[in-house]
Design a protein around this motif. Sequence first.
Motif, short mmCIF file in Angstrom:
data_model
loop_
_atom_site.label_atom_id
_atom_site.label_comp_id
_atom_site.label_asym_id
_atom_site.label_seq_id
_atom_site.Cartn_x
_atom_site.Cartn_y
_atom_site.Cartn_z
N SER A 21 7.57 -0.08 -3.72
CA SER A 21 7.96 0.95 -2.75
C SER A 21 8.28 0.37 -1.38
O SER A 21 8.79 1.08 -0.51
CB SER A 21 6.84 1.99 -2.60
OG SER A 21 5.66 1.38 -2.10
N TYR A 22 7.98 -0.91 -1.20
CA TYR A 22 8.27 -1.55 0.09
C TYR A 22 8.61 -3.01 -0.17
O TYR A 22 7.77 -3.90 -0.04
CB TYR A 22 7.05 -1.43 1.01
CG TYR A 22 7.39 -1.50 2.48
CD1 TYR A 22 7.90 -0.38 3.14
CD2 TYR A 22 7.22 -2.67 3.21
CE1 TYR A 22 8.21 -0.43 4.48
CE2 TYR A 22 7.52 -2.73 4.55
CZ TYR A 22 8.02 -1.60 5.19
OH TYR A 22 8.34 -1.65 6.53
N PRO B 260 6.19 3.67 3.62
CA PRO B 260 6.19 3.78 2.15
C PRO B 260 5.35 4.98 1.73
O PRO B 260 4.65 5.59 2.54
CB PRO B 260 5.55 2.47 1.71
CG PRO B 260 4.70 2.05 2.87
CD PRO B 260 5.43 2.52 4.10
N GLU B 261 5.41 5.30 0.46
CA GLU B 261 4.67 6.45 -0.05
C GLU B 261 3.17 6.32 0.24
O GLU B 261 2.51 7.30 0.62
CB GLU B 261 4.89 6.57 -1.56
CG GLU B 261 4.08 7.69 -2.22
CD GLU B 261 4.01 7.54 -3.74
OE1 GLU B 261 4.00 8.58 -4.41
OE2 GLU B 261 3.95 6.40 -4.23
#
Length: 421
Positions: A251-252, A268-269
């Motif tokens: 995610s990153y 990010p999430e």
Amino acid sequence: MGEEGGGGGGGGGRVVVVVREFHPEKDCRRVEEVERRCEVGPSGELSLFTDLLGDPICRVRHSPAFRMLVAEMVGEENEEAKEIVGMIRGCIKTVTCGKKLSRNGRTSNDPTKPLPVYTKLAYILGLRVSPSHRRMGIGLKLVCRMEEWFRDNGAEYSYIATENDNQASVKLFTDKCGYSKFRTPSILVNPVFAHTVRLPKRVHIFKLSPSDAEALYRRCFSTTEFFPRDIDSVLNNKLNLGTFVAVFSESYPTQSWPGSDSFLADQPESWAVLSVWNCKDVFTLEVRGASRVKRGFAKTTRLVDRALPWLQLPSVPEVFRPFGLHFMYGLGGEGPRAVKLVKALCGYAHNLAKERGCGVVATEVSSREPLRLGIPHWKRLSCAEDLWCMKRLGEDYSDGSVGDWTKSPPGLSIFVDPREF
């Protein structure tokens, strides 16, 4: 000047208790003798002893303002016959006690985001009275004298931390000194194993510069209860070993830290953060009173762990000789998988402590902290319910948005200052 109080005496004449400033040059040896006579930790077969490494004020000297007082028994007929029978440490700093919304929008880019409300907070720690001189009012004299210094320096509140089952300490502060039970955080302690903890391959951990860490903490945690206004001093202290942010690689994907502003603008999430403080260079601990069987069992677990590190077997650290610890503070994060990232950061902190020869890694969090589920710890080493008691000293410092802080309900999180652990 010292504060005097009457005392009893046998055939040797009347003695008085003098409360005065601690003088390192002449008091260190006698203070250490009192420390040795006072057991630290729960009573029973095992006792925990603290070695302050020759510096009695080491646990407050990194605070913005600090003081140490000693209680000395002085004979009226022979003033040379002096004996230190007690001591107390105290420090003062400015912390968050609540939050408010900006009324004019000029102090924040987002007028809907709460702003911290600060107050000047004092902390009492290291109160000791020699066992042979207890029940004489010496502890009360020390507390009252320290509170005078707090008031003279503008502190609005004073608090102490003690074990919930330490009835003598609880009664002194709540019954005689006017403190109220305020918060019950948890001290979570995890041993440092002989093996290196495996970290998840899909988690990436960044180390932040002190300035980036400050920006992140002020943006995300400045309204957290007990957040220190001088967080920059904490992060730039030589005992601070770093601030670390964990994210999931998928995610990153970037491999370099983009800066706190860019990170928070495109989060990010899920992510998590913690900082590590080196208590090992401040004081050491030692568990005494263990049987040969317990010592032998602990040694066996370490030998097996060293011989078979790939099994990741838990082992009992060498706590029966002086050992150091690292303190994890500033734990936080956001997102549905933040707990898993906190666990990865704790593994990283464990490995850092192993490299530096520590026996345990510890942290202190609110009893309601959602992220505590990701903090590995041994219940036998931890304290599920530490007790913080607080007292209001004055009403001249905070802006009144919170009212009486001692009557406020607890939040989900607290910020524990590593300088006072």
